[in-house]
Design a protein around this motif. Structure first.
Motif, short mmCIF file in Angstrom:
data_model
loop_
_atom_site.label_atom_id
_atom_site.label_comp_id
_atom_site.label_asym_id
_atom_site.label_seq_id
_atom_site.Cartn_x
_atom_site.Cartn_y
_atom_site.Cartn_z
N GLN A 1 3.51 2.33 -3.56
CA GLN A 1 1.69 2.08 -4.72
C GLN A 1 3.01 4.08 -4.92
O GLN A 1 2.80 4.01 -5.81
CB GLN A 1 0.85 2.19 -3.90
N SER B 1 1.05 -1.13 0.10
CA SER B 1 0.31 0.15 0.38
C SER B 1 1.20 1.06 -0.35
O SER B 1 0.76 2.49 -0.77
CB SER B 1 -0.97 0.09 1.35
N ASP C 1 1.18 -1.65 -7.06
CA ASP C 1 0.30 -1.43 -7.20
C ASP C 1 -0.72 -2.39 -8.01
O ASP C 1 -1.93 -2.71 -7.63
CB ASP C 1 -0.31 -0.34 -8.68
#
Ligand SMILES: [Fe+2]
Ligand SMILES: [Fe+2]
Lengths: 344, 278
Positions: B142, B139, B154
């Motif tokens: 990204q 997360s 991603d």
């Protein structure tokens, strides 16, 4: 599914069934069907499912050793697909009235059979090629006509499965292509695997027609569309040019084009060996069964836990429904808990 | 993964096929030395875990689990392929050069992913810790300034979300299922717990990669908060065990005694035929 329907030979039900078969229409789970039809199908579909499951083992054997990451990923996906095939087929068999647990028990107890070819060892990486090309290839020849089997759920399961099988066959062929165009050792490895797999793959279609007493009835019921020997011939005709493209030979001195018949002639297969492997004396019969039983036994506590948890969730949901008097929302929650268990 | 991106496999559950290892190899983008070292760390974690999880295919408690664990293993191989391909771009090496022709001491995986599968409970315990950590990691990654790492993250984060969900479902079932399942998952958690610190250990390398790498220590709070909340819901204890010691550069020096066995098996065939194509 139930006993009271068995004694209605010549009844309206039987006539309806006969008409559906005569029209080459589909029999669905809700339709009446003769007990013998139900029994034959249950046996065939569950044995097919068992074969998918036991067939995972020789290939799973190479997942940790696949020689490139790309091949590792493809092999993992393939073996996983086979588990999926097993699941579709058990579901199809269940619609005939026998629960999956019972079918599984028949496999584990040795009462039910699975395809005998999986009792041979996958010794080298080239076996991943030979299995994909020849075993999945034979499966396709066998299964494409089964997509039109008279029993609806079986035919539909076959449609989904065949798509994936043809993918598997191509991947197996590609493995052999790389090997047969690689080093001397690699080519040798490929030829050796093909030599070992060819005979048993041809035997996957079952005994010669003269020795296959149940086939006739299955053909009358539109379960089987072609005889064992017809399917075997199709397979041979398919693989001969593919072997040539690979630059590998097939271990059969009698294999040659027959202009008159428009087919390849092929040699005698060793049916004594076939029968003895079915009866348990293949190189891996004991090992395959033991591994399946061990997985089942080792997983017992996990399945029990999942069941206990699902029950607990349902109870909690039911209690909440009572106290909150909010039936609609809570039944959705309970439904989800059980759906999750199945879809893990 | 590209090999079956077009494959309409009914059993493939994870989403996303935005990039492939071949895309990364073909993009001509070259990782700098520190970025490559970082990618190697993440890639090796995924590869080791894939080796471990792949073992379950044909041995799981239910067919559904053969498929589920197989899916996770498959995603892990996919991540490893991206990351090792990218790392290799710094040194002119392929994903397979790095996977098959490095020795034990050259791998950079954490000890957690090398731990033995044990029973299903032990495997799920490892899945819980690693997938929750990896979800936070991807997360955050990204928004890396490195475009390739951001693109990999991603894609991966969507898959890891499913792995996390799978682990959480099983933690609840095993924790709240039967006495035996509670005992076993609790034991599994005790077994895996000492290797948590290493997941969150910063290294000098991360100082060189400000804005590019995720600093592991920043992931700790969220990861642990969510793990502990889940364990409470499952009526399981947070294990009170000492953490396994770390050196100053954990991933450079510390590795489990299992690593040698994992590699001996994984590399055996490839090393027998150096230079061969498969
Ligand atoms: Fe299959
Ligand atoms: Fe297949």
């Amino acid at each position: 599914m139930t006993e009271q329907t068995t004694s209605t030979e010549n009844s309206v039900d039987q006539q309806h069934f006969d008409t559906l078969i005569a029209d080459d229409s589909r029999i669905e789970p809700r339709d009446w069907m003769p007990e013998a039809y139900r029994k034959t199908l249950t046996r065939q579909v569950s044995q097919h499912a068992h074969s998918e499951i036991i067939g995972m083992q020789p290939e799973a054997n190479w997942i940790t050793r696949a020689p490139s990451l790309k091949r590792k990923a493809i092999l993992m996906a393939k073996v996983q697909d086979e588990a999926g095939h097993g699941l579709y087929l058990y579901s199809a068999a269940e619609t005939l009235g026998t629960p999956r647990e019972v079918l599984n028990e028949q496999l584990l107890s040795g009462k039910a059979k699975y395809s005998s070819i999986f009792n041979y060892p996958a010794r080298t990486w080239a076996d991943m090629g030979a299995i994909g090309w020849l075993v999945d290839g034979a499966a396709i020849c066998n299964q494409v006509p089964l997509c039109r089997a008279s029993y609806g759920p079986y035919g539909r399961a076959m449609v989904r499965i065949c798509k994936e099988e043809s993918f598997h066959q191509r991947q197996g062929w590609e493995i052999l292509y790389e090997l047969s165009h690689g080093s001397k050792e690699q080519k040798q490895m490929a030829q050796d695997a093909v030599n070992r797999t060819y005979g048993p793959a041809l035997q996957m279609f079952g005994p010669p027609d003269a020795d296959s007493p149940n086939s006739q009835q299955s053909m009358e019921w539109n379960i089987k569309r072609f005889s064992n020997d017809e399917l075997r011939q199709r397979f041979v005709d398919m693989i001969v040019p593919q072997a040539e493209a690979l630059g590998l030979t097939l271990p059969d001195a009698d294999l040659k084009w027959n202009e008159e018949r428009g087919h390849y002639d092929y040699g005698q297969l060793d049916w004594d060996e076939f029968m003895s492997v079915i009866k348990g004396s293949g190189p891996c019969n004991v090992q395959r069964m033991q591994r399946r039983r061990k997985a089942h036994d080792d997983g017992a506590w996990v399945r029990e836990a999942a069941e206990a948890y699902a029950k607990r969730q349902m109870q909690a949901a039911a209690e909440a429904a009572e106290s909150a008097n909010d039936n609609e929302e809570v039944s959705i929650v309970a439904g989800r808990a059980s759906a999750e268990l199945i879809g893990a | 993964m590209s090999a079956f991106a077009s494959h309409d496999s009914a059993t493939k559950q994870s989403a996303g096929n935005a990039i492939t290892a071949e895309d990364i190899a073909g993009s001509g983008g070259k990782a700098s030395e520190p970025v490559a070292q970082y990618a190697l760390r993440l890639g090796d974690d995924s590869l080791m875990l894939a080796q471990r999880l792949g073992w379950w295919i044909s041995r799981a408690p239910e067919l559904e689990e053969d498929i589920a664990l197989g899916n996770i293993a498959l995603d892990m191989v996919g991540h490893a392929r991206f990351l090792l391909t990218y790392a290799g771009s710094a040194w002119g090496k392929s994903e397979d050069d790095l996977a098959y022709f490095r020795d034990e001491e050259e791998f950079r995986s954490v000890r957690l992913v090398e731990q033995e599968n044990g029973d299903f409970g032990q495997t799920i315990a490892r899945q819980l810790l690693f997938s929750f950590y990896q979800y936070e990691l991807y997360s955050a990654l990204q928004s890396s300034q490195d475009q390739t790492l951001a693109a990999i993250a991603d894609k991966a984060v969507k898959e890891v979300e499913y792995h996390q969900d799978h682990a959480a479902q099983w933690i609840l079932r095993l924790g709240l299922g039967t006495d035996e399942s509670k005992r076993r998952i609790q034991e599994g958690l005790y077994y895996m717990w000492p290797y948590l610190d290493e997941l969150f250990a910063d290294e000098p390398l991360h100082d060189e990669l400000e804005g590019i790498a995720v600093r592991p220590s920043t992931l700790r709070e969220n990861t642990m908060k969510r793990i502990e909340a889940l364990l409470a819901e499952a009526e399981l204890e947070v294990p009170k065990v000492t953490q396994a010691r770390l050196s100053d550069a954990p991933r450079d020096g510390e590795y489990s005694e299992y690593r040698g066995y994992i590699l001996a098996e994984m590399q055996s065939l490839a090393r027998k035929h150096p230079g061969a194509k498969w």
